[in-house]
Design an enzyme around this catalytic site. Sequence first.
Site, short mmCIF file in Angstrom:
data_model
loop_
_atom_site.label_atom_id
_atom_site.label_comp_id
_atom_site.label_asym_id
_atom_site.label_seq_id
_atom_site.Cartn_x
_atom_site.Cartn_y
_atom_site.Cartn_z
N ASN A 115 -31.91 73.72 -28.82
CA ASN A 115 -33.28 74.21 -28.96
C ASN A 115 -34.01 73.50 -30.09
OD1 ASN A 115 -32.50 75.89 -26.95
ND2 ASN A 115 -32.16 77.65 -28.26
N HIS A 132 -31.30 68.22 -30.01
CA HIS A 132 -32.51 67.67 -29.39
C HIS A 132 -33.69 67.64 -30.35
CE1 HIS A 132 -30.66 68.75 -25.21
NE2 HIS A 132 -30.12 67.69 -25.76
N CYS A 191 -48.50 57.23 -40.21
CA CYS A 191 -47.81 57.16 -41.50
C CYS A 191 -48.85 56.73 -42.54
CB CYS A 191 -46.66 56.16 -41.42
SG CYS A 191 -46.00 55.75 -43.05
P1 OAD Z 1 -31.96 75.84 -19.33
O1 OAD Z 1 -33.37 76.29 -19.18
O2 OAD Z 1 -31.47 74.74 -18.46
O3 OAD Z 1 -30.98 77.06 -19.11
C1 OAD Z 1 -31.21 78.28 -19.72
C2 OAD Z 1 -29.98 79.13 -19.53
O4 OAD Z 1 -30.18 80.34 -20.27
C3 OAD Z 1 -29.71 79.53 -18.09
O5 OAD Z 1 -28.33 79.34 -17.80
C4 OAD Z 1 -30.07 81.01 -18.05
O6 OAD Z 1 -29.27 81.75 -17.12
C5 OAD Z 1 -29.76 81.42 -19.47
N1 OAD Z 1 -30.51 82.58 -19.95
C6 OAD Z 1 -31.72 83.04 -19.55
N2 OAD Z 1 -32.09 84.12 -20.26
C7 OAD Z 1 -31.07 84.37 -21.13
C8 OAD Z 1 -30.84 85.35 -22.14
N3 OAD Z 1 -31.74 86.30 -22.41
N4 OAD Z 1 -29.67 85.30 -22.84
C9 OAD Z 1 -28.75 84.34 -22.57
N5 OAD Z 1 -28.92 83.38 -21.64
C10 OAD Z 1 -30.06 83.39 -20.93
O7 OAD Z 1 -31.79 75.47 -20.88
P2 OAD Z 1 -30.76 74.50 -21.58
O8 OAD Z 1 -29.40 74.63 -20.99
O9 OAD Z 1 -30.92 74.74 -23.04
O10 OAD Z 1 -33.44 68.94 -23.22
O11 OAD Z 1 -31.36 73.09 -21.22
C11 OAD Z 1 -30.82 72.00 -21.82
C12 OAD Z 1 -31.84 70.94 -22.02
O12 OAD Z 1 -32.54 70.68 -20.82
C13 OAD Z 1 -32.97 71.25 -22.97
O13 OAD Z 1 -32.60 71.22 -24.34
C14 OAD Z 1 -33.92 70.15 -22.65
C15 OAD Z 1 -33.81 70.07 -21.13
O14 OAD Z 1 -33.79 68.80 -20.60
C16 OAD Z 1 -34.30 68.12 -23.84
O15 OAD Z 1 -35.46 68.39 -24.01
C17 OAD Z 1 -33.71 66.83 -24.30
#
Ligand code: OAD
Length: 287
Positions: A115, A132, A191
Site C-alpha cells: 500500500n 510500491h 526540483c
Molecule cells: P487487490 O485489490 O488486488 O486485492 C485486495 C484483496 O483484499 C482481495 O483479495 C480482497 O479479497 C481483500 N480484501 C477486501 N476487503 C478486505 C478487508 N476488509 N480485509 C481484508 N482483506 C480484504 O490488492 P493488492 O493485492 O494489494 O500495485 O494488489 C497488489 C497490487 O496490485 C497493488 O499494490 C498495485 C496493483 O497493481 C502497484 O500499484 C504497483
Amino acid sequence: MGRSRFVDHMPRAAMPDFPHLASLRRARHIAVFTGAGMSAESGIPTFRERMTGLWARTDPMEVATPRAFRADPQRVWDWHVNVAAAVRNARPNAGHRAIAALAAGGRRVSVVTQNIDGLHQAAGSEAVVELHGNLFRLKPFVDEDAAFAAPEPPVICGVCDGYAAWERCDHFATREDLAGLVLAAGAVPRCPCCGALLRPDVVWFEEMLDPLVLDAAMAAVDGCEALICVGSSLEVEPAASLPWRALRRGVPVLEINPQATALSAHVVSLRGRAAELLPSLILDLAG
Ligand code: OAD
C-alpha cells in the site's frame, strides 16, 4: 501440504484455536505482509475495486506509467492529486492499530506493505517496508530513454539525485527546499535545484521495484518466525511471492482475507475482514 483450513469470522476476543496458533504466539519475529484489503475499512477502495468502481473513470494503466508521464506530465500529476484527495482523509483502522500494538512487549514486527497510503506508519508501526512506494513522497522523474538519446551524458543533480533538466543548477537550493514540495493541485513541480520534473514516489506499471526495498522485504520474510498475510489478492509480482517464500522455509503462515487466494489452500486462512479479525488475533498473541 495440508488441505485448506478455514476459520469463520469470530467476534473480538473469541479467536478460535487453529494450527500454528501456538507457534505464532511463540514467534519473536513476525512479518506482516499487507495489500489493499488492509486499508479497505479505512475507506480506500482495493486495487481491483478501483478498476471497476469509484475510481474507474480513468484506467490506472493509462496514467500510472512512465510513458504517460513523459507524454503528458500534467495529466498524470492531476490524476495522482485526485487519488491523494481520497487517501489523505483516510485514517488507520483497527487492523492497522492492532499490527502496531503487536510490537509492544518486545516482539520484533516487520511490516511489508504493497500500500502507498502510509496508514501503517500513521498507526504507529515502525520498520515498514513500502514495496510500491508512498503516494505522499516525491522523487525526480528519471527518463532513461531521453538520457540515452542525449548527445552528452546527463548531470546528476546533487539535491534530487535525478538527471538535471536545467543547464545550470541553483547552488543555493537545498534538500530542505525539495522536501517542502508536496503532492498538491497545480503545475507539476520541479526540483528547485536542477529543474527536473517531480513525480509521486510510487511504483508505476511497467516499472521495476526499487531493488533495495525488495531486498529489505526479502530480509524481513527470511528472518521471520511467522508471517501474517492480510488483504492481498496475491496477483502482482514480485510482492505476491513473499508469503510463498516464507511458506517454503517451513514458517507458519496465516492469511486474513474475506476471499480465497491461491495461497489459501496451503495455509491457515481466516476468512474475514482485517479490521475485525486482527484485533482479536493480536489480543490473543499478546496474551
Ligand atoms: P487487490 O485489490 O488486488 O486485492 C485486495 C484483496 O483484499 C482481495 O483479495 C480482497 O479479497 C481483500 N480484501 C477486501 N476487503 C478486505 C478487508 N476488509 N480485509 C481484508 N482483506 C480484504 O490488492 P493488492 O493485492 O494489494 O500495485 O494488489 C497488489 C497490487 O496490485 C497493488 O499494490 C498495485 C496493483 O497493481 C502497484 O500499484 C504497483
